[in-house]
Design a protein around this motif. Structure first.
Motif, PDB file in Angstrom:
ATOM      1  N   PHE A 196       7.436 -38.195  45.494  1.00  0.00           N
ATOM      2  CA  PHE A 196       6.674 -37.215  45.219  1.00  0.00           C
ATOM      3  C   PHE A 196       5.208 -37.663  45.047  1.00  0.00           C
ATOM      4  O   PHE A 196       4.339 -36.945  45.597  1.00  0.00           O
ATOM      5  N   PRO A 197       4.799 -38.858  44.408  1.00  0.00           N
ATOM      6  CA  PRO A 197       3.599 -39.169  44.313  1.00  0.00           C
ATOM      7  C   PRO A 197       2.780 -39.285  45.731  1.00  0.00           C
ATOM      8  O   PRO A 197       1.876 -38.975  46.055  1.00  0.00           O
ATOM      9  N   ALA A 198       3.772 -39.852  46.574  1.00  0.00           N
ATOM     10  CA  ALA A 198       3.152 -40.090  47.930  1.00  0.00           C
ATOM     11  C   ALA A 198       2.805 -38.498  48.517  1.00  0.00           C
ATOM     12  O   ALA A 198       1.743 -38.531  49.131  1.00  0.00           O
ATOM     13  N   ILE A 199       3.665 -37.635  48.185  1.00  0.00           N
ATOM     14  CA  ILE A 199       3.301 -36.278  48.937  1.00  0.00           C
ATOM     15  C   ILE A 199       2.096 -35.807  48.100  1.00  0.00           C
ATOM     16  O   ILE A 199       1.085 -35.223  48.758  1.00  0.00           O
ATOM     17  N   MET A 200       1.835 -36.063  46.903  1.00  0.00           N
ATOM     18  CA  MET A 200       0.783 -35.581  46.220  1.00  0.00           C
ATOM     19  C   MET A 200      -0.360 -36.194  46.620  1.00  0.00           C
ATOM     20  O   MET A 200      -1.320 -35.406  47.202  1.00  0.00           O
ATOM     21  N   ALA A 201      -0.519 -37.463  47.014  1.00  0.00           N
ATOM     22  CA  ALA A 201      -1.564 -38.134  47.603  1.00  0.00           C
ATOM     23  C   ALA A 201      -1.896 -37.502  48.832  1.00  0.00           C
ATOM     24  O   ALA A 201      -3.218 -37.355  49.058  1.00  0.00           O
ATOM     25  N   MET A 202      -1.104 -37.316  49.866  1.00  0.00           N
ATOM     26  CA  MET A 202      -1.164 -37.051  51.069  1.00  0.00           C
ATOM     27  C   MET A 202      -1.908 -35.336  50.981  1.00  0.00           C
ATOM     28  O   MET A 202      -2.723 -35.115  51.567  1.00  0.00           O
ATOM     29  N   ASN A 203      -1.451 -34.563  49.899  1.00  0.00           N
ATOM     30  CA  ASN A 203      -2.170 -33.273  49.890  1.00  0.00           C
ATOM     31  C   ASN A 203      -3.424 -33.159  49.305  1.00  0.00           C
ATOM     32  O   ASN A 203      -4.220 -32.498  49.860  1.00  0.00           O
ATOM     33  N   ILE A 204      -3.568 -34.173  48.592  1.00  0.00           N
ATOM     34  CA  ILE A 204      -5.002 -34.395  47.807  1.00  0.00           C
ATOM     35  C   ILE A 204      -5.704 -34.679  48.989  1.00  0.00           C
ATOM     36  O   ILE A 204      -7.116 -33.973  49.023  1.00  0.00           O
ATOM     37  N   PHE A 205      -5.437 -35.534  49.664  1.00  0.00           N
ATOM     38  CA  PHE A 205      -6.180 -36.174  51.010  1.00  0.00           C
ATOM     39  C   PHE A 205      -6.658 -34.851  51.800  1.00  0.00           C
ATOM     40  O   PHE A 205      -7.684 -34.866  52.220  1.00  0.00           O
ATOM     41  N   SER A 206      -5.890 -33.885  52.040  1.00  0.00           N
ATOM     42  CA  SER A 206      -6.118 -32.712  52.870  1.00  0.00           C
ATOM     43  C   SER A 206      -6.791 -31.797  52.055  1.00  0.00           C
ATOM     44  O   SER A 206      -7.674 -30.959  52.902  1.00  0.00           O
ATOM     45  N   THR A 207      -6.464 -31.464  50.812  1.00  0.00           N
ATOM     46  CA  THR A 207      -7.289 -30.200  50.303  1.00  0.00           C
ATOM     47  C   THR A 207      -8.323 -30.620  49.529  1.00  0.00           C
ATOM     48  O   THR A 207      -9.063 -29.721  49.413  1.00  0.00           O
ATOM     49  N   ALA A 208      -8.484 -31.846  49.315  1.00  0.00           N
ATOM     50  CA  ALA A 208      -9.810 -32.169  48.404  1.00  0.00           C
ATOM     51  C   ALA A 208     -11.173 -31.698  49.337  1.00  0.00           C
ATOM     52  O   ALA A 208     -12.151 -30.899  48.641  1.00  0.00           O
ATOM     53  N   PRO A 209     -11.082 -32.003  50.653  1.00  0.00           N
ATOM     54  CA  PRO A 209     -12.206 -31.562  51.585  1.00  0.00           C
ATOM     55  C   PRO A 209     -12.496 -29.931  51.369  1.00  0.00           C
ATOM     56  O   PRO A 209     -13.545 -29.762  51.847  1.00  0.00           O
ATOM     57  N   TYR A 210     -11.193 -29.415  51.436  1.00  0.00           N
ATOM     58  CA  TYR A 210     -11.256 -27.973  51.657  1.00  0.00           C
ATOM     59  C   TYR A 210     -12.227 -27.399  50.556  1.00  0.00           C
ATOM     60  O   TYR A 210     -13.083 -26.644  50.693  1.00  0.00           O
ATOM     61  N   PHE A 211     -11.696 -27.757  49.236  1.00  0.00           N
ATOM     62  CA  PHE A 211     -12.386 -27.274  47.992  1.00  0.00           C
ATOM     63  C   PHE A 211     -13.883 -28.078  47.908  1.00  0.00           C
ATOM     64  O   PHE A 211     -14.642 -27.242  47.193  1.00  0.00           O
ATOM     65  N   MET A 212     -13.960 -29.009  48.572  1.00  0.00           N
ATOM     66  CA  MET A 212     -15.345 -29.484  48.688  1.00  0.00           C
ATOM     67  C   MET A 212     -16.448 -28.470  49.245  1.00  0.00           C
ATOM     68  O   MET A 212     -17.467 -28.328  48.658  1.00  0.00           O
ATOM     69  N   ILE A 213     -15.985 -27.692  49.816  1.00  0.00           N
ATOM     70  CA  ILE A 213     -16.789 -26.605  50.701  1.00  0.00           C
ATOM     71  C   ILE A 213     -17.266 -25.565  49.464  1.00  0.00           C
ATOM     72  O   ILE A 213     -18.392 -25.306  49.409  1.00  0.00           O
ATOM     73  N   VAL A 214     -16.480 -25.459  48.569  1.00  0.00           N
ATOM     74  CA  VAL A 214     -16.916 -24.506  47.350  1.00  0.00           C
ATOM     75  C   VAL A 214     -18.026 -25.102  46.592  1.00  0.00           C
ATOM     76  O   VAL A 214     -19.088 -24.341  46.551  1.00  0.00           O
ATOM     77  N   TYR A 215     -17.694 -26.396  46.371  1.00  0.00           N
ATOM     78  CA  TYR A 215     -18.695 -26.906  45.577  1.00  0.00           C
ATOM     79  C   TYR A 215     -20.149 -27.147  46.369  1.00  0.00           C
ATOM     80  O   TYR A 215     -21.318 -27.022  45.578  1.00  0.00           O
ATOM     81  N   SER A 216     -19.744 -27.485  47.804  1.00  0.00           N
ATOM     82  CA  SER A 216     -21.074 -27.699  48.782  1.00  0.00           C
ATOM     83  C   SER A 216     -21.842 -26.387  48.339  1.00  0.00           C
ATOM     84  O   SER A 216     -23.090 -26.384  48.213  1.00  0.00           O
ATOM     85  N   ALA A 217     -21.532 -24.987  48.588  1.00  0.00           N
ATOM     86  CA  ALA A 217     -21.714 -23.865  48.447  1.00  0.00           C
ATOM     87  C   ALA A 217     -22.504 -23.631  47.071  1.00  0.00           C
ATOM     88  O   ALA A 217     -23.550 -23.172  47.184  1.00  0.00           O
ATOM     89  N   GLY A 218     -21.988 -24.175  46.073  1.00  0.00           N
ATOM     90  CA  GLY A 218     -22.362 -23.994  44.793  1.00  0.00           C
ATOM     91  C   GLY A 218     -23.346 -24.851  44.593  1.00  0.00           C
ATOM     92  O   GLY A 218     -24.662 -24.191  43.956  1.00  0.00           O
ATOM     93  N   LEU A 219     -23.631 -26.315  45.064  1.00  0.00           N
ATOM     94  CA  LEU A 219     -24.821 -27.062  44.988  1.00  0.00           C
ATOM     95  C   LEU A 219     -25.968 -26.474  45.765  1.00  0.00           C
ATOM     96  O   LEU A 219     -27.106 -26.489  45.217  1.00  0.00           O
ATOM     97  N   GLN A 220     -25.663 -25.849  46.931  1.00  0.00           N
ATOM     98  CA  GLN A 220     -26.707 -25.377  47.654  1.00  0.00           C
ATOM     99  C   GLN A 220     -27.683 -24.186  46.982  1.00  0.00           C
ATOM    100  O   GLN A 220     -28.490 -23.760  47.146  1.00  0.00           O
ATOM    101  N   SER A 221     -26.573 -23.511  46.048  1.00  0.00           N
ATOM    102  CA  SER A 221     -27.176 -22.150  45.372  1.00  0.00           C
ATOM    103  C   SER A 221     -28.149 -22.487  43.912  1.00  0.00           C
ATOM    104  O   SER A 221     -28.740 -21.843  43.526  1.00  0.00           O
ATOM    105  N   ILE A 222     -27.987 -24.041  43.895  1.00  0.00           N
ATOM    106  CA  ILE A 222     -29.035 -24.347  42.631  1.00  0.00           C
ATOM    107  C   ILE A 222     -30.316 -24.428  43.203  1.00  0.00           C
ATOM    108  O   ILE A 222     -30.614 -25.337  43.883  1.00  0.00           O
ATOM    109  N   PRO A 223     -31.029 -23.619  42.495  1.00  0.00           N
ATOM    110  CA  PRO A 223     -32.575 -23.588  43.194  1.00  0.00           C
ATOM    111  C   PRO A 223     -33.191 -25.215  42.718  1.00  0.00           C
ATOM    112  O   PRO A 223     -32.945 -25.642  41.630  1.00  0.00           O
TER     113      PRO A 223
END
Lengths: 294, 306
Positions: B170-197
């Motif tokens: 189970f931890p192995a599968i967790m690690a694998m999914n974090i590997f793929s989903t962290a970059p996906y949610f990175m986009i949300v934060y990137s958009a948020g960072l760019q909106s900070i004047p």
């Protein structure tokens, strides 16, 4: 600004500090990118081998002549496995149909919600919004039984239609149509164009970037969809690539032929990665809208 | 004067006709969407609940109402309870780690240089690759002759098959999914960072907020609150629907250590016969759990001020 001396004394120190920080940030960025490439690099390496028993450590250059020859052999083997060309075609047909359907339906509705006034508009829009709260997996059993009832199991329409209703495409399109200045449409209105003519001749062509985002987004999610084909398809003739991958995994009992398996995997991955590389900007816009819709 | 009156009259006369046309067009434009939504989202949602009240076996044509007994058998099922326990642990671990990493990645790549853009695009690749393909790759990564064992061999750790272990699968599968989903949610934060004047950052500089920690505390944390809400809520909803990776990699095993609710639902439908009603009841329970979690998070996050 008001303290010249301090600036003079601090500046060189700061510059060195900034440079060191830049090197650190870029260094970490590059290392991270490499870490993310390793699994894919090894996938390629595996596909460029001849046998299940990889020599360890293997020839690390997938582009060497022998490696390429192995890859071509693997490609031939895989292509001749079952109805592989048909399966590949299935994936293409289903994804293209889903994209065409959902983008068309989504842009019509997106335009109506953004620009046209009709009774119950806001209420209906909330209804669309509410569908985002219903994850597909929790209604998948009922969808499966529904397909069973109307004899749509293992049919193309059964695979395609349930994937078409995409609230996301509606949002992407609506969001974009709202940014088009109303004056443009007003001018068309004065020229005597009917609302649907304005949509097809003026607004839709102007919304090309949003259409691109919706297209890429629905293509990738349909191409990668596993749960629905797994439930819907009970005939080898309708397999799509994710099902093929899963099937291939168990095709030889517990023995996995990694070289062939990874060849299939590469063939599955390539279209999405190429599309992403070409249209990165639009895809990322799609995600930010997906996220902001909720 | 006369022409002016004429004009207003004309406009008034024409307006209703035009808006009627607009109204008809609007309705016609949303009809296709609502046909699809009704048939393939609203109807299945209701149908799901209806089926859950029946003993449902379409293959033997044995369909009769059973009231809420499917719900009782789901709640009594050890397999289902185990699956819920697993998915809650999974969600807690994956969402917290991926949110943290997503923020870190976004900060790291938040620069206008070519290196940053390229690295960000590369890191994002797993997010566009299908979960099945990622699973196949990680099946190898965690296998006996796989990458993890290869790296660990340098530290003298003996090889093992991580996915055959009740402790590590189970931890192995967790690690694998974090590997793929962290970059996906990175986009949300990137958009948020760019909106900070940038003015905000400059103003903070002048106010003496210079150290990294202070910047986090006073700028990034409060200004990215909305991004965090989204990342957490979407992360939880997504994590609760874990299925593809489990189905491909472990099929819920070994010894149910990776068993999740959708696995239960799938098995009740396709492996056991005559248990579709039970599967539908489990689907409904899962749906309620996801809804409750979403509402609870909205409450907690909107009430608390950081």
């Amino acid at each position: 600004m008001f303290n010249g001396e301090q600036r003079v004394t601090r500046k060189p120190v700061k510059r060195v500090h900034k440079q060191a920080r830049d090197i650190l940030i870029y260094g970490v960025s590059i290392i991270l990118a490499i870490i993310y490439l390793v699994p894919f690099y090894w996938t390629v390496l595996k596909a460029f081998r001849n046998s299940i028993f990889a020599n360890f450590p293997p020839d690390m250059n997938p582009l060497s002549k022998t490696s390429l020859a192995y890859f071509l052999t693997n490609l031939k083997t895989v292509w001749g496995f079952g109805d592989f060309p048909l399966w590949y075609l299935n994936s293409v047909v289903v994804s293209v149909a889903v994209v065409a359907g959902s983008v068309f339906v989504g842009s019509l509705a997106g335009y109506a919600f953004a620009r046209l006034k009709f009774p119950g508009r806001d209420l209906l829009f909330y209804a669309v919004l509410a569908t985002l709260m219903i994850p597909f997996p929790v209604i998948s059993i009922a969808s499966y039984v529904f397909m069973l009832d109307i004899h749509w199991l293992s049919t193309y329409q059964g695979l395609i239609f349930p994937q078409i209703a995409s609230a996301l495409d509606v949002f992407i399109m609506r969001q974009y149509f709202m940014t088009i200045p109303e004056e443009v449409e007003f001018a068309a209105k004065i020229d005597g164009l009917k609302p649907w003519q304005i949509f097809f001749k003026v607004s839709a062509p102007m919304a090309a970037p949003a259409i691109a985002a919706a297209t890429i987004f629905s293509f990738i999610s349909s191409w990668n969809n596993f749960l629905w084909p797994l439930m819907e398809v009970h005939s080898l003739n309708l397999f799509t690539l994710p099902l093929v991958l899963n099937f291939f995994k168990g095709a030889n009992g517990t023995q996995i032929y990694w070289n062939q398996m990874m060849t299939v995997n590469i063939l599955t991955i390539i279209p999405t990665v190429v599309i992403f590389a070409l249209f990165e900007k639009y895809f990322i816009r799609g995600i930010s809208i997906d996220v902001s819709a909720r | 004067m006369d022409t002016e009156v004429y004009n207003t009259l004309r406009v008034q006369k024409r307006k209703p006709r035009k808006s009627k046309l607009e109204r008809t067009t609007g309705i016609i434009f949303i009809i296709p969407l609502f046909i699809f939504l009704t048939a393939f989202t609203f109807f299945p949602a209701v149908y799901s609940f209806v089926i859950s009240l029946f003993h449902y076996d379409p293959f033997f044509h044995s369909i009769y109402p059973v009231g809420f007994s499917n719900y009782i058998s789901v709640m009594k099922s050890a397999a289902f309870l185990k699956s819920v326990e697993n998915v809650l642990i999974y969600t807690a671990v994956v969402v917290s780690v991926q949110t943290f990493l997503a923020f870190g990645f976004a900060m790291l790549f938040n620069r206008a240089s070519k290196i940053s853009r390229l690295a960000r695009a590369i890191v994002f690749i797993p997010a566009v690759v299908s979960p099945v393909s990622m699973s196949i790759i990680f099946l190898w990564v965690f296998s006996n002759a796989g990458l993890v064992n290869f790296v660990l061999s340098f530290f003298g750790v003996p090889p093992r098959n991580w996915l055959y272990s009740t402790t590590f699968a189970f931890p192995a599968i967790m690690a694998m999914n974090i590997f793929s989903t962290a970059p996906y949610f990175m986009i949300v934060y990137s958009a948020g960072l760019q909106s900070i004047p940038t003015e905000v950052l400059d103003a903070a500089m002048i106010d003496g907020i210079r150290s990294g920690l202070a910047r986090f505390r006073h700028i990034y944390f409060p200004m990215l609150r909305f991004s965090t809400i989204l990342v957490v809520i979407l992360g939880v909803t997504g994590a609760m629907q874990l299925f593809d990776q489990i189905y491909v990699i472990t099929d819920g095993g070994p010894a149910r250590s990776t068993y999740v609710p959708l696995m239960f639902i799938y098995n009740r439908t396709f492996v056991y016969t005559g248990e579709i009603g039970v599967a539908a009841a489990a689907s409904f329970i899962l749906f309620v759990i996801i809804m409750l979690l979403t509402i609870a998070q909205r409450r907690v996050i909107t009430e608390r001020r950081w």
